[in-house]
Write an enzyme that holds these catalytic residues in place. Structure first.
Site, short mmCIF file in Angstrom:
data_model
loop_
_atom_site.label_atom_id
_atom_site.label_comp_id
_atom_site.label_asym_id
_atom_site.label_seq_id
_atom_site.Cartn_x
_atom_site.Cartn_y
_atom_site.Cartn_z
N CYS A 195 -12.08 -0.76 -5.49
CA CYS A 195 -11.42 -1.80 -4.71
C CYS A 195 -12.10 -3.01 -5.19
O CYS A 195 -13.30 -3.38 -4.80
CB CYS A 195 -11.51 -1.51 -3.21
SG CYS A 195 -10.79 -2.88 -2.21
N GLY A 196 -11.24 -4.04 -5.63
CA GLY A 196 -11.93 -5.27 -6.33
C GLY A 196 -12.31 -6.00 -5.07
O GLY A 196 -13.62 -6.63 -5.24
N CYS A 217 -5.35 -7.93 -3.86
CA CYS A 217 -6.03 -6.86 -4.53
C CYS A 217 -6.72 -7.48 -5.90
O CYS A 217 -6.19 -7.66 -6.80
CB CYS A 217 -5.07 -5.80 -4.80
SG CYS A 217 -5.98 -4.19 -5.70
N GLY A 218 -8.11 -7.09 -5.84
CA GLY A 218 -8.71 -7.55 -7.30
C GLY A 218 -8.38 -6.79 -8.38
O GLY A 218 -7.99 -7.35 -9.44
N ASN A 219 -8.28 -5.43 -8.28
CA ASN A 219 -7.91 -4.65 -9.40
C ASN A 219 -6.66 -4.95 -9.68
O ASN A 219 -6.34 -5.00 -10.99
CB ASN A 219 -8.22 -3.20 -8.97
CG ASN A 219 -9.74 -2.81 -8.59
OD1 ASN A 219 -10.54 -3.21 -9.41
ND2 ASN A 219 -9.86 -2.11 -7.66
N ASN A 240 0.92 -1.12 0.00
CA ASN A 240 -0.09 0.11 -0.07
C ASN A 240 1.05 1.12 -0.20
O ASN A 240 2.15 1.13 0.22
CB ASN A 240 -0.97 0.07 1.13
CG ASN A 240 -1.81 -1.10 1.17
OD1 ASN A 240 -2.52 -1.45 0.25
ND2 ASN A 240 -2.17 -1.71 2.30
N GLU A 292 -9.48 2.15 1.85
CA GLU A 292 -8.47 1.21 1.93
C GLU A 292 -7.90 1.38 2.92
O GLU A 292 -7.03 2.42 3.11
CB GLU A 292 -8.05 0.89 0.50
CG GLU A 292 -8.92 0.43 -0.53
CD GLU A 292 -8.09 -0.19 -1.47
OE1 GLU A 292 -7.36 -1.01 -1.27
OE2 GLU A 292 -8.25 0.34 -2.91
N ARG A 293 -7.27 0.33 3.92
CA ARG A 293 -6.42 0.56 4.73
C ARG A 293 -5.14 0.81 4.09
O ARG A 293 -4.89 -0.03 3.18
CB ARG A 293 -6.37 -0.78 5.86
CG ARG A 293 -6.13 -2.17 5.02
CD ARG A 293 -6.01 -3.08 6.03
NE ARG A 293 -5.68 -4.52 5.14
CZ ARG A 293 -5.26 -5.60 5.85
NH1 ARG A 293 -5.37 -5.63 7.05
NH2 ARG A 293 -5.01 -6.68 4.96
#
Length: 292
Positions: free
Chosen positions: A235-236, A76-78, A67, A226-227
């Site tokens: 966010c996916g 992370c989906g994206n 991050n 998002e953390r």
């Protein structure tokens, strides 16, 4: 200093810096993520993604994601969709024969090793261009006490809107990453409440926060904190968590279109295997070099 070649990509505006770690190993990716993600003094991004060889035979490649604050995320989906496009268009397709490329058009899939397990990416290809990617995100988890401490759940009620009859106003869902989905008419309160809820004692490893409003035609408007990164365009895993939470609380069917700040993702929570499947775009932004 060494020169690192990078690729900037985004999925629905959720942007990361991608580095081929097989060619450009980075010894301190946390520090690199902090420096490079700075939108004023660096490249600018939601974080850093390293693409590498897989350490297990069951996967084709691996992903590590850091991050903007340097913390490492499990999934992370994206980013996984972007990796699918990157690998096919920059590595697989250029080295394949015409026959193999045509076969790939019909069957292309990639097994990606992440900290939350192996995820299968299904590439939807037209003329050797990946138009979109579907990701098998696995089964949602609702009761992982390493990520959600129910003894603190009552203190979360101060942040929640009024409860609809028969419907919980919020739900914890882990999709490899922890998410807390709040259903509300005012999704913009995410900017106010996100920083506090990320660090709430109910979440031992911090948490991603979604505020969601059910619209019509299977659409759910969602904003994300998002953390480690703050407000992001999409966010996916958060989209998956939102769709699951909406289905579980009777607000939506098992297929939803999650409308985020940067675009829309289609999420299907299949009854046949209880896996969540995410489909959406992935885009190249630009390429460059940076010194490390």
């Amino acid at each position: 200093m060494s020169k690192i070649y990078f690729t900037k990509m985004h999925g629905c505006g959720n942007d990361y810096i991608y580095v081929d770690a097989t060619r450009y190993p980075i010894t301190d990716p946390s520090a690199a993520a902090i420096a490079w993600s700075d939108r004023h003094k660096g490249i600018g991004s939601d974080g850093l993604v390293l693409i590498d060889r897989s350490s297990v035979a069951e996967a084709d490649y691996s992903m590590r994601i850091f991050n903007a604050d340097g913390s490492e995320a499990m999934m992370c989906g994206n980013a996984s969709r972007c990796i699918g496009k990157y690998l096919f268009e920059r590595i697989i397709a250029p080295t394949a024969s015409q026959h193999e490329a045509e076969r790939g058009h019909q069957e292309a899939h990639i097994r990606l090793l992440t900290l939350s397990g192996i995820k299968t990416l299904y590439l939807h290809i037209e003329n050797n261009i990946v138009e979109s990617v579907s990701v098998d995100m696995g089964k949602p988890v609702f009761d992982d006490e390493r990520l959600f401490n129910p003894s603190h759940a009552k203190s979360l009620s101060a942040f929640l809107p009024g409860k609809e009859p028969g419907k919980e106003p919020a739900l914890f869902v882990s999709m490899g990453n922890p998410h807390y989905v709040i259903f509300t008419e005012d999704v913009d309160r995410i900017e106010e409440l996100g920083p506090t809820l990320e660090h709430h004692p109910a979440f031992p490893q911090r948490c991603n926060i979604e505020m969601a409003k059910v619209l019509t035609d299977g659409c759910i408007r969602t904003r994300v904190w998002e953390r480690g990164s703050g407000i992001t365009q999409a966010c996916g895993t958060g989209a998956c968590a939102t769709a699951v939470a909406a289905a579980l609380t009777g607000r939506a069917d098992r297929t939803s279109h999650i409308v985020m700040d940067g675009g829309t993702l289609t999420i299907e929570w299949r009854e046949t295997d209880q896996h969540v499947y995410m489909t959406g775009p992935a885009e190249f932004a630009f390429y460059g070099t940076i010194e490390l």
